[in-house]
Design a protein around this motif. Structure first.
Motif, short mmCIF file in Angstrom:
data_model
loop_
_atom_site.label_atom_id
_atom_site.label_comp_id
_atom_site.label_asym_id
_atom_site.label_seq_id
_atom_site.Cartn_x
_atom_site.Cartn_y
_atom_site.Cartn_z
N GLN A 1 65.68 -64.42 39.05
CA GLN A 1 66.05 -65.81 39.36
C GLN A 1 67.22 -66.31 38.53
N VAL A 2 67.66 -65.55 37.56
CA VAL A 2 68.73 -66.01 36.68
C VAL A 2 70.01 -66.29 37.46
N ASP A 3 70.34 -65.39 38.40
CA ASP A 3 71.53 -65.60 39.24
C ASP A 3 71.46 -66.94 39.96
N GLU A 4 70.29 -67.24 40.53
CA GLU A 4 70.11 -68.48 41.29
C GLU A 4 70.27 -69.70 40.39
N ILE A 5 69.72 -69.62 39.18
CA ILE A 5 69.82 -70.74 38.25
C ILE A 5 71.28 -70.99 37.87
N ILE A 6 72.02 -69.92 37.61
CA ILE A 6 73.44 -70.07 37.27
C ILE A 6 74.22 -70.65 38.45
N GLU A 7 73.90 -70.20 39.66
CA GLU A 7 74.57 -70.73 40.85
C GLU A 7 74.29 -72.22 41.02
N LYS A 8 73.03 -72.63 40.80
CA LYS A 8 72.68 -74.05 40.90
C LYS A 8 73.42 -74.86 39.84
N THR A 9 73.56 -74.29 38.67
CA THR A 9 74.28 -74.98 37.60
C THR A 9 75.73 -75.19 37.98
N GLN A 10 76.35 -74.17 38.53
CA GLN A 10 77.75 -74.27 38.94
C GLN A 10 77.93 -75.26 40.09
N ALA A 11 76.92 -75.36 40.97
CA ALA A 11 77.00 -76.28 42.10
C ALA A 11 76.80 -77.72 41.68
N GLY A 12 76.14 -77.92 40.54
CA GLY A 12 75.86 -79.27 40.06
C GLY A 12 74.39 -79.58 40.19
N LEU A 13 73.68 -79.52 39.09
CA LEU A 13 72.22 -79.69 39.12
C LEU A 13 71.80 -81.09 39.56
N ASP A 14 72.69 -82.07 39.39
CA ASP A 14 72.34 -83.42 39.81
C ASP A 14 72.12 -83.49 41.32
N PHE A 15 72.65 -82.51 42.04
CA PHE A 15 72.55 -82.53 43.49
C PHE A 15 71.62 -81.44 44.01
N VAL A 16 70.90 -80.80 43.11
CA VAL A 16 69.98 -79.73 43.49
C VAL A 16 68.56 -80.18 43.21
N GLU A 17 67.68 -80.05 44.18
CA GLU A 17 66.28 -80.41 43.97
C GLU A 17 65.58 -79.31 43.19
N VAL A 18 65.09 -79.65 42.03
CA VAL A 18 64.35 -78.69 41.23
C VAL A 18 62.87 -78.92 41.50
N THR A 19 62.25 -78.04 42.26
CA THR A 19 60.88 -78.25 42.72
C THR A 19 59.89 -77.84 41.64
N THR A 20 59.69 -78.74 40.68
CA THR A 20 58.73 -78.49 39.61
C THR A 20 58.13 -79.81 39.17
N ASP A 21 56.92 -79.77 38.69
CA ASP A 21 56.24 -80.97 38.21
C ASP A 21 56.53 -81.15 36.73
N LYS A 22 57.47 -82.00 36.39
CA LYS A 22 57.86 -82.20 35.01
C LYS A 22 56.77 -82.93 34.21
N ARG A 23 55.78 -83.48 34.88
CA ARG A 23 54.75 -84.25 34.20
C ARG A 23 53.88 -83.37 33.29
N VAL A 24 53.95 -82.07 33.46
CA VAL A 24 53.14 -81.19 32.62
C VAL A 24 53.79 -80.92 31.28
N PHE A 25 54.92 -81.54 31.01
CA PHE A 25 55.72 -81.22 29.83
C PHE A 25 55.54 -82.29 28.76
N PRO A 26 54.61 -82.12 27.81
CA PRO A 26 54.41 -83.14 26.78
C PRO A 26 55.46 -83.03 25.68
N VAL A 27 55.92 -84.16 25.18
CA VAL A 27 56.87 -84.16 24.08
C VAL A 27 56.34 -85.06 22.96
N GLU A 28 56.68 -84.71 21.74
CA GLU A 28 56.36 -85.53 20.58
C GLU A 28 57.67 -86.07 20.03
#
Length: 276
Positions: A135-162
């Motif tokens: 998946q690394v190739d795909e991630i780099i391609e999405k980065t080059q395309a502009g992540l602000d315009f790419v839907e990242v299908t993940t539930d960020k709510r599982v990510f706790p921060v302190e």
């Protein structure tokens, strides 16, 4: 000059100035730090002391895009090293380095707290779970395309921060008051003539809050540390609505920024200070 003049007389204003400098250059160049010292009347030693104390700041140039791979124990046993190797091969650099064209900085980071979804990759604040080397190739391609315009299908709510106050470095966590099963983040806010407490979910990507007073939609609030009472104000504006972003230091380094406008869901996670 305008940035320095705006914040130099504020309590904790040096942090906001350095945030603005880093947002402009991508790091803190020596020439800019000398100018900050001259305009604020503080010694260069003091300026460097603050810049090196907070791991979110960098004295070295960073790439336009930051790729971070978690190599904590849970991610490691799920083959995170192969993901690291593939990023190294694709970008042609080792962890901790930046490509010659300054497009990419690459690093490994310690545990991010979402072990069940490892291996975790964070690129420019966007969160990718269960990544494998293919998946690394795909991630780099999405980065080059502009992540602000790419839907990242993940539930960020599982990510706790302190998180901690960027001014006094005291914890903002309230272990006695849970939201969504985790200690809440406690700050004080003001809007209009109202002033009171606000608690936020500590799950990155969650927008759940509890407040002493109702906050009307579209209201821009001022956030304050409940310990040192300094305003939690940065130099960055929201890319979605232009309201000021509120910077919070992440445990171990890095920074999370949330929009100060009620109803805006913009946020940014910078894990550049979490290098292993």
């Amino acid at each position: 000059m305008a940035l320095i003049d705006k914040h130099r007389d504020q309590r904790g204003g040096l942090i906001a100035i350095l945030e603005g400098v880093q947002a402009n250059y991508g790091y803190l160049p020596e020439s800019a730090l000398r100018l900050v010292a001259e305009r604020t009347g503080r010694s260069l030693v003091d300026i460097y002391g603050v810049a090196t104390f907070y791991k979110a700041f960098s004295l070295e140039p960073k790439g336009r895009h930051l790729c971070s791979v978690c190599v904590g124990t849970a991610c490691h046993v799920r083959n995170a090293p192969t993901v690291v190797e593939e990023f190294q091969r694709k970008l042609g650099i080792q962890p901790g380095a930046t490509t010659e064209d300054r497009e990419y900085s690459f690093e490994t980071v310690n545990c991010l707290g979402a072990c069940a979804l490892g291996p975790i990759v964070v690129v420019d604040g966007h969160y990718f779970p269960q990544v494998n080397a293919r998946q690394v190739d795909e991630i780099i391609e999405k980065t080059q395309a502009g992540l602000d315009f790419v839907e990242v299908t993940t539930d960020k709510r599982v990510f706790p921060v302190e998180v901690f106050c960027a001014r006094c470095n005291r914890s903002l966590m309230d272990p006695d008051h849970l939201i969504e099963g985790y200690p809440s983040v406690r700050v004080t806010i003001s809007h209009g003539r109202k002033h009171g407490w606000l608690r936020l979910s500590s799950l990155y990507g969650s927008y759940t809050i509890e407040s002493e007073h109702g906050i009307p939609a579209d209201t821009i609030a001022h956030f304050f540390c409940p310990t040192c009472h300094a305003e939690l104000a940065g130099a960055t504006d929201c890319s979605a609505c232009a309201a000021p972003m509120v910077p919070l230091i992440v445990r171990g380094g890095g920074m999370v920024q949330i929009c100060s406008r009620r109803g805006c869901t913009s946020h940014l996670l910078d894990v550049s200070g979490l290098g292993s």
